[in-house]
Design an enzyme around this catalytic site. Structure first.
Site, PDB file in Angstrom:
ATOM      1  N   GLY A 222       0.930  -1.202   0.016  1.00 55.51           N
ATOM      2  CA  GLY A 222       0.011  -0.015  -0.033  1.00 55.51           C
ATOM      3  C   GLY A 222       0.954   1.203   0.145  1.00 55.51           C
ATOM      4  N   PRO A 264       4.591  -4.600  -0.999  1.00 59.51           N
ATOM      5  CA  PRO A 264       4.282  -3.621  -1.909  1.00 59.51           C
ATOM      6  C   PRO A 264       4.236  -4.247  -3.454  1.00 59.51           C
ATOM      7  CG  PRO A 264       6.587  -3.770  -1.277  1.00 59.51           C
ATOM      8  CD  PRO A 264       6.103  -5.114  -0.775  1.00 59.51           C
ATOM      9  N   GLY A 265       3.198  -3.812  -3.817  1.00 60.01           N
ATOM     10  CA  GLY A 265       2.893  -3.958  -5.476  1.00 60.01           C
ATOM     11  C   GLY A 265       3.271  -2.560  -6.421  1.00 60.01           C
ATOM     12  N   TYR A 306     -11.510   3.859 -10.491  1.00 68.08           N
ATOM     13  CA  TYR A 306     -11.041   4.756  -9.112  1.00 68.08           C
ATOM     14  C   TYR A 306     -11.218   6.048  -9.372  1.00 68.08           C
ATOM     15  CZ  TYR A 306      -9.002   0.057  -8.494  1.00 68.08           C
ATOM     16  OH  TYR A 306      -8.636  -1.462  -8.479  1.00 68.08           O
ATOM     17  N   CYS A 332     -18.044   1.023 -25.931  1.00 65.19           N
ATOM     18  CA  CYS A 332     -19.339   1.353 -26.075  1.00 65.19           C
ATOM     19  C   CYS A 332     -20.100   1.906 -24.773  1.00 65.19           C
ATOM     20  CB  CYS A 332     -19.991   0.284 -26.687  1.00 65.19           C
ATOM     21  SG  CYS A 332     -19.840  -1.149 -25.205  1.00 65.19           S
ATOM     22  N   GLU A 333     -19.378   2.352 -23.880  1.00 66.73           N
ATOM     23  CA  GLU A 333     -19.895   3.045 -22.779  1.00 66.73           C
ATOM     24  C   GLU A 333     -18.891   4.254 -22.431  1.00 66.73           C
ATOM     25  OE1 GLU A 333     -20.207   0.659 -18.980  1.00 66.73           O
ATOM     26  OE2 GLU A 333     -19.560  -1.000 -20.567  1.00 66.73           O
ATOM     27  N   TYR A 360      -1.438  -2.743 -12.051  1.00 62.73           N
ATOM     28  CA  TYR A 360      -2.653  -2.799 -12.170  1.00 62.73           C
ATOM     29  C   TYR A 360      -3.374  -2.257 -13.538  1.00 62.73           C
ATOM     30  CZ  TYR A 360      -2.224  -3.719  -7.100  1.00 62.73           C
ATOM     31  OH  TYR A 360      -1.686  -4.120  -5.968  1.00 62.73           O
TER      32      TYR A 360
END
Ligand code: LLP
Length: 404
Positions: A222, A264-265, A306, A332-333, A360
């Site tokens: 994080g 940690p990522g 997010y 399409c949105e 991510y």
């Protein structure tokens, strides 16, 4: 300090491999890991890269070569980590809401396991008793993290065993003779405030006497990285200093050594990543100029999911005057990457780069609208290597069973 990949190299890669394309920079990953090692050099610490951020085998191998360990959120991530050559002792499996059979499989592979529910802890105790050391994931009831979707430690969160159930945990540990080797808390992603980690450390401090066999205290991942220009990330040297103090206090109080563990990522791979797209269409609507790129939230979902901010640059026309553009995808949105963002004048065909795309990004991509997932390229010592092919039409049909 490692310099960012040059615009020239990014353009070259876009020409060579086509767009959209994810590009990763190996030396930036190394630099991030070195920062962690340096900050925690005064206390026994193990870093487990949260592989969910980016699981490409070459990335895993590179991270392994640095001496970093790996954290996995599913049994398949465990298998990928072992496939990449991580030793089982250096693999950590921290999942949630999974069937006990998955935990059994992790045990059969010999990796470290953190358990996140009383239900699975009981099953674990009944099956393995004292024979397999295990960690428990706790929910500390702390609200932290960049936004609610990535906050995992608060009192309404599904993650971990609520700390107020300590008596039940202790009863289970006693009844099934569990070997609790570690305590785990992950409060969320994008935590800038070092004090959040210190609150967790305080909780551990009070819990340790209940768990005489605990040897690692896992503070999760994080760490925040800067997404906006000039934005501050987690002060990792300060965190290292404060965690070192707490660990020394723990050792002095309880007369044994503890290891600090981290997962940690983003910190390791976010900034190494660049996502290059190409502008298909410019469209004027009132005061808005839409620049529609050959991508969408199927490739980079963070802005839509997010409301995440990713810095963008038009690397095809860097020196031109800036105008506000709304950068949209072709899904399409509603599919907006950025609204009224000042960017160097955009022409159809220009290449736009999204920064901080390593964590991510590709990993949360999909084939929505039957679009292909992008290619992935890893730059090592200035040389570009294709590490993930762009999908082809057959990939869309791969698992379809044709019955008509
Ligand atoms: N450990 C556990 C148990 C986790 O659940 C996570 C992330 C990490 C470590 C790594 O967190 P990091 O250091 O990468 O912040 N997809 C979101 C982030 C969600 C992460 C979920 N768990 C995003 O793109 O912002």
């Amino acid at each position: 300090m490692v310099s960012p990949l040059s615009h020239q190299l990014l353009l070259h890669i876009a020409n060579e491999y086509g767009t959209p394309v994810y590009v990763y920079h190996a030396e930036k990953i190394s630099e991030q890991f070195a920062k962690l090692q340096q900050a925690f050099s005064q206390t026994p610490t193990r870093f487990f890269y949260a592989s969910k951020a980016l699981t490409n085998i070459n990335i895993l191998k590179h991270i392994r070569s640095l001496g970093c360990h790996v954290d996995c959120s599913s049994i398949n991530e465990v298998k990928l980590a072992l496939h990449a050559g991580f030793e089982k002792e250096n693999v950590l499996y921290t999942s949630n809401g999974i069937a006990f059979s998955e935990i059994e499989e992790a045990v059969s592979l010999g990796v470290n396991v953190n358990i996140d529910s009383l239900s699975n802890l009981e099953k674990f105790g009944n099956k393995y008793g004292h024979n397999y050391p295990v960690g428990i994931r706790l929910r500390p009831n702390i609200m932290a993290g960049g936004n609610l979707k990535i906050s995992t430690g608060h009192e309404k969160s599904k993650f971990g065993i609520p700390i107020e159930q300590l008596d039940q945990i202790l009863a289970l540990v006693k009844a099934t003779n569990l070997h609790i080797a570690g305590l785990h808390v992950h409060t969320g992603s994008e935590i800038r405030d070092v004090e959040v980690f210190m609150k967790v450390a305080d909780i551990f401090y009070d819990l340790v006497p209940h768990f005489p066999e605990v040897r690692f205290l896992d503070l999760g991942g994080g760490f925040k990285v800067p997404y906006k220009e000039g934005e501050a990330g987690t002060d990792v040297p300060l965190l290292g200093q404060k965690v070192t103090e707490v660990m020394q206090k723990l050792s002095a109080t309880y007369h044994r050594q503890f290891e600090a563990w981290f997962e940690p990522g983003k910190f390791i791979v976010s900034e190494c990543g660049y996502f290059i797209t190409e502008v298909n269409v410019l469209k004027q609507s009132g005061n808005t100029v839409f620049a529609g790129v050959n991508s969408g939230f199927n490739h980079l979902i963070r802005p839509m999911f997010y409301e995440a901010y990713h810095r963008i640059e038009n690397i095809s026309n860097l020196d031109a005057p800036k105008h506000p553009y709304t950068i949209v995808g072709n899904i399409c949105e509603t599919d907006t990457f950025a609204t009224d963002r000042p960017l160097s004048e955009i022409r159809e065909g220009d290449r736009l780069v999204f920064y901080n795309a390593g964590a991510y990004g590709f990993e949360m991509g999909s084939n929505y609208n039957s679009r292909y997932k992008p290619a992935q390229v890893l730059v090592i010592k200035g040389q570009a290597h294709l590490i993930g092919k762009r999908d082809v039409f057959e990939d869309l049909l791969r698992n379809q069973v044709i019955v008509l």
